[in-house]
Design a protein around this motif. Structure first.
Motif, mmCIF file in Angstrom:
data_model
loop_
_atom_site.group_PDB
_atom_site.id
_atom_site.type_symbol
_atom_site.label_atom_id
_atom_site.label_comp_id
_atom_site.label_asym_id
_atom_site.label_seq_id
_atom_site.Cartn_x
_atom_site.Cartn_y
_atom_site.Cartn_z
ATOM 1 N N ASN A 175 6.269 5.842 2.122
ATOM 2 C CA ASN A 175 6.039 6.526 0.848
ATOM 3 C C ASN A 175 6.491 7.982 0.895
ATOM 4 O O ASN A 175 7.029 8.505 -0.083
ATOM 5 N N LEU A 176 6.322 8.621 2.025
ATOM 6 C CA LEU A 176 6.807 9.986 2.196
ATOM 7 C C LEU A 176 8.332 10.023 2.065
ATOM 8 O O LEU A 176 8.887 10.835 1.323
ATOM 9 N N ALA A 177 9.008 9.112 2.754
ATOM 10 C CA ALA A 177 10.473 9.042 2.690
ATOM 11 C C ALA A 177 10.944 8.649 1.293
ATOM 12 O O ALA A 177 11.913 9.219 0.773
ATOM 13 N N TYR A 178 10.269 7.685 0.685
ATOM 14 C CA TYR A 178 10.662 7.219 -0.649
ATOM 15 C C TYR A 178 10.582 8.362 -1.654
ATOM 16 O O TYR A 178 11.485 8.550 -2.472
ATOM 17 N N ASP A 179 9.505 9.123 -1.599
ATOM 18 C CA ASP A 179 9.342 10.242 -2.528
ATOM 19 C C ASP A 179 10.409 11.314 -2.307
ATOM 20 O O ASP A 179 10.776 12.027 -3.233
ATOM 21 N N HIS A 180 10.883 11.427 -1.079
ATOM 22 C CA HIS A 180 11.945 12.396 -0.781
ATOM 23 C C HIS A 180 13.302 11.898 -1.290
ATOM 24 O O HIS A 180 14.062 12.647 -1.888
ATOM 25 N N VAL A 181 13.595 10.614 -1.055
ATOM 26 C CA VAL A 181 14.878 10.039 -1.464
ATOM 27 C C VAL A 181 14.927 9.811 -2.973
ATOM 28 O O VAL A 181 15.966 10.018 -3.614
ATOM 29 N N PHE A 182 13.812 9.365 -3.548
ATOM 30 C CA PHE A 182 13.729 9.097 -4.987
ATOM 31 C C PHE A 182 12.601 9.943 -5.587
ATOM 32 O O PHE A 182 11.508 9.420 -5.873
ATOM 33 N N PRO A 183 12.840 11.234 -5.769
ATOM 34 C CA PRO A 183 11.758 12.095 -6.280
ATOM 35 C C PRO A 183 11.362 11.712 -7.701
ATOM 36 O O PRO A 183 12.128 11.099 -8.441
ATOM 37 N N MET A 192 5.393 9.803 -14.145
ATOM 38 C CA MET A 192 5.095 8.438 -13.767
ATOM 39 C C MET A 192 6.416 7.729 -13.462
ATOM 40 O O MET A 192 7.414 7.962 -14.126
ATOM 41 N N ARG A 193 6.383 6.862 -12.484
ATOM 42 C CA ARG A 193 7.583 6.111 -12.117
ATOM 43 C C ARG A 193 7.815 4.966 -13.102
ATOM 44 O O ARG A 193 6.874 4.435 -13.687
ATOM 45 N N THR A 194 9.077 4.586 -13.243
ATOM 46 C CA THR A 194 9.426 3.497 -14.156
ATOM 47 C C THR A 194 9.125 2.148 -13.501
ATOM 48 O O THR A 194 8.911 2.060 -12.279
ATOM 49 N N HIS A 195 9.159 1.117 -14.321
ATOM 50 C CA HIS A 195 8.949 -0.250 -13.817
ATOM 51 C C HIS A 195 9.961 -0.582 -12.719
ATOM 52 O O HIS A 195 9.597 -1.096 -11.662
ATOM 53 N N TRP A 196 11.244 -0.285 -12.968
ATOM 54 C CA TRP A 196 12.289 -0.649 -12.006
ATOM 55 C C TRP A 196 12.207 0.191 -10.741
ATOM 56 O O TRP A 196 12.553 -0.271 -9.650
ATOM 57 N N ASP A 197 11.723 1.407 -10.866
ATOM 58 C CA ASP A 197 11.509 2.231 -9.680
ATOM 59 C C ASP A 197 10.415 1.605 -8.818
ATOM 60 O O ASP A 197 10.512 1.544 -7.590
ATOM 61 N N ARG A 198 9.374 1.099 -9.454
ATOM 62 C CA ARG A 198 8.286 0.445 -8.721
ATOM 63 C C ARG A 198 8.763 -0.859 -8.072
ATOM 64 O O ARG A 198 8.353 -1.205 -6.972
ATOM 65 N N VAL A 199 9.628 -1.592 -8.758
ATOM 66 C CA VAL A 199 10.202 -2.817 -8.194
ATOM 67 C C VAL A 199 11.036 -2.467 -6.957
ATOM 68 O O VAL A 199 10.921 -3.106 -5.905
ATOM 69 N N ARG A 200 11.891 -1.444 -7.084
ATOM 70 C CA ARG A 200 12.708 -1.000 -5.943
ATOM 71 C C ARG A 200 11.814 -0.584 -4.783
ATOM 72 O O ARG A 200 12.071 -0.917 -3.627
ATOM 73 N N HIS A 201 10.750 0.137 -5.095
ATOM 74 C CA HIS A 201 9.811 0.591 -4.064
ATOM 75 C C HIS A 201 9.197 -0.605 -3.328
ATOM 76 O O HIS A 201 9.160 -0.644 -2.097
ATOM 77 N N ALA A 202 8.702 -1.578 -4.079
ATOM 78 C CA ALA A 202 8.023 -2.737 -3.485
ATOM 79 C C ALA A 202 8.981 -3.579 -2.646
ATOM 80 O O ALA A 202 8.644 -3.991 -1.525
ATOM 81 N N ILE A 203 10.182 -3.821 -3.162
ATOM 82 C CA ILE A 203 11.158 -4.627 -2.419
ATOM 83 C C ILE A 203 11.586 -3.898 -1.154
ATOM 84 O O ILE A 203 11.675 -4.499 -0.081
ATOM 85 N N GLY A 204 11.837 -2.606 -1.266
ATOM 86 C CA GLY A 204 12.204 -1.824 -0.090
ATOM 87 C C GLY A 204 11.100 -1.814 0.945
ATOM 88 O O GLY A 204 11.348 -1.983 2.150
ATOM 89 N N PHE A 205 9.870 -1.629 0.491
ATOM 90 C CA PHE A 205 8.720 -1.595 1.400
ATOM 91 C C PHE A 205 8.615 -2.903 2.177
ATOM 92 O O PHE A 205 8.530 -2.901 3.415
#
Length: 143
Positions: free
Chosen positions: A126-134, A1-14
């Motif tokens: 999401n494909l790129a994010y999972d590759h860059v931040f597995p 499972m991804r961490t809270h801060w990983d999810r924040v980074r994901h949302a802001i980047g998106f």
């Protein structure tokens, strides 16, 4: 499972990358002023985020009231996705027409284009994010 801060980074980047892409395409491709489109993009991002929260809350209450549970079947997920997109379109359409000084028809075509853009963009992002931040190794091996 991804961490809270990983999810924040994901949302802001998106949201940030999407805002830049949409601003560039609509300003250069359709001749709108970049700042004008940028403001609209930020407003729509805020509206979508707030409506997402409210819509999910309303949908969950309706699920509980009419089915007595929150476990979603495919039909519920399809209804949820269509309901969210159509209601968001209903909210944003008049704002887009007014802000850009265009007809409702033109705004509808542009808004539908944004829906298609976000479908493709979400998949690729999401494909790129999972590759860059597995995912951490433990998350990939957990049942």
């Amino acid at each position: 499972m991804r961490t809270h801060w990983d999810r924040v980074r994901h949302a802001i980047g998106f949201e940030g990358i999407a805002l830049v892409l949409i601003t560039l395409v609509l300003s250069y491709g359709f001749g709108f002023e970049m700042a004008h489109i940028g403001i609209l993009g930020v407003v729509f991002s805020i509206i979508a985020t707030l409506w997402n929260y409210a819509y999910n809350l309303l949908f969950d209450h309706a699920m509980l009231k009419y089915s007595g549970q929150l476990q979603k079947q495919t039909k519920h997920r399809v209804a949820h996705a269509l309901g969210f997109e159509l209601s968001l379109l209903w909210i944003t359409l008049p704002i887009m027409a007014w802000w850009l000084d265009i007809s409702l028809w033109t705004a509808l075509i542009m808004d539908l284009g944004l829906v298609v853009f976000y479908l493709v963009y979400a998949y690729l992002y999401n494909l790129a994010y999972d590759h860059v931040f597995p995912l951490p190794e433990t998350a990939r091996t957990s049942p």
